[in-house]
Design an enzyme around this catalytic site. Structure first.
Site, short mmCIF file in Angstrom:
data_model
loop_
_atom_site.label_atom_id
_atom_site.label_comp_id
_atom_site.label_asym_id
_atom_site.label_seq_id
_atom_site.Cartn_x
_atom_site.Cartn_y
_atom_site.Cartn_z
N GLU A 139 -2.61 -1.67 -3.16
CA GLU A 139 -3.69 -0.87 -2.59
C GLU A 139 -3.34 0.61 -2.65
O GLU A 139 -2.18 0.98 -2.56
CB GLU A 139 -3.92 -1.24 -1.12
CG GLU A 139 -4.29 -2.67 -0.86
CD GLU A 139 -4.49 -2.94 0.62
OE1 GLU A 139 -5.13 -3.97 0.94
OE2 GLU A 139 -4.01 -2.14 1.45
N HIS A 154 0.86 -1.19 0.00
CA HIS A 154 0.00 0.00 0.00
C HIS A 154 0.89 1.24 0.00
O HIS A 154 1.16 1.83 1.05
CB HIS A 154 -0.91 -0.01 1.22
CG HIS A 154 -1.97 1.05 1.21
ND1 HIS A 154 -3.20 0.88 1.80
CD2 HIS A 154 -1.98 2.30 0.70
CE1 HIS A 154 -3.92 1.98 1.64
NE2 HIS A 154 -3.19 2.86 0.99
N HIS A 180 -7.97 -5.36 7.51
CA HIS A 180 -7.72 -4.29 8.47
C HIS A 180 -7.98 -4.77 9.89
O HIS A 180 -9.12 -5.01 10.27
CB HIS A 180 -8.53 -3.02 8.19
CG HIS A 180 -7.88 -1.79 8.78
ND1 HIS A 180 -6.99 -1.01 8.06
CD2 HIS A 180 -7.92 -1.24 10.00
CE1 HIS A 180 -6.55 -0.01 8.79
NE2 HIS A 180 -7.09 -0.14 10.00
N GLY A 216 -1.42 -7.36 7.44
CA GLY A 216 -0.06 -6.86 7.54
C GLY A 216 0.38 -6.58 8.95
O GLY A 216 1.19 -7.30 9.52
#
Length: 237
Positions: free
Chosen positions: A70, A43, A190, A213
């Site tokens: 992302e 990201h 998330h 992550g």
């Protein structure tokens, strides 16, 4: 089995803290795939405080599983995605300077914009996903943009699960059912962790992929990266 895509932003954060190339982002990406993960997620943000745009280019030949990029589809991001041609692009409405993602798209208010961006990515053979809150009208709005998938934004679930409120899963289950009804693929991410991932997986029908992550890298400090990846894979079976 739901696929595990590991977000390696935090590896880049650690590298950037000292300069140089330790830990080696490309080697970590290769190892994570070798350990069994079915994808790598990055990201990049405009300030490049963790993943740099050049990292995306360097990772392209290294990622032999699914490569997911992302970000907020501003011009530089769009150009990067079209250059790298990942397996999937996940559109996230990040504000400039945001510490982390904090909300899904308003797919109704931004429908025209999202439709235009998604059309360009799909013309280039890139699968598209939209980051959304677990709201039925947002799922329906996502369908109207022509996206292939949605990614359910799971922070609210994770916070409530930690407090013992297991009913917090209900809007996510309903959103997933609506997405499947509309023939949208279902991703999620998330604040998913070893603590909550099994419960989440068991209650979300047709879950194709999770992107994890921060929690995974943090847990790997205790359990080791190989072991942690396989702990997730076990819970996702």
């Amino acid at each position: 089995m739901t696929k595990l895509s590991v977000n390696i932003n935090k590896i880049a954060t650690l590298r950037n803290a000292r300069g140089g190339n330790v830990p080696n982002l490309l080697q970590v990406a290769q190892d994570i795939q070798k350990f069994g993960a079915q994808g790598i997620t990055i990201h990049p943000r405009p300030d490049e405080r963790h993943i740099r745009y050049q990292d995306a280019r360097d990772l392209k030949p290294v990622v032999y599983t699914e490569f997911n990029i992302e970000g907020n589809p501003k011009h530089n991001f769009i150009d990067l995605v079209l250059e790298c041609k990942p397996t999937q692009v996940t559109l996230v409405p990040d504000a400039i300077g945001a510490i982390t993602s904090s909300a899904g798209w308003d797919t109704i208010a931004n429908q025209s914009y999202l439709t235009e961006v998604i059309s360009e990515f799909k013309r280039n053979g890139i699968r598209t996903s939209i980051f959304v809150d677990p709201l039925l009208d947002m799922v329906e709005g996502a369908k109207a943009t022509g996206t292939d998938r949605i990614e359910l934004y799971t922070e609210a679930f994770a916070k409530q699960f930690e407090l013992g409120n297991y009913k917090a899963i209900e809007p996510y289950t309903k959103a997933a059912e609506k997405a499947f009804e509309l023939e949208l693929g279902i991703n999620a991410g998330h604040d998913l962790s070893l603590d909550n991932i099994k419960f989440f997986k068991e209650n979300i029908p047709n879950l194709l992929e999770v992107s994890i992550g921060h929690a995974l890298i943090s847990e790997a400090l205790y359990f080791g990266l190989d072991n942690t990846v396989n702990m997730y894979l076990s819970k996702l079976k």
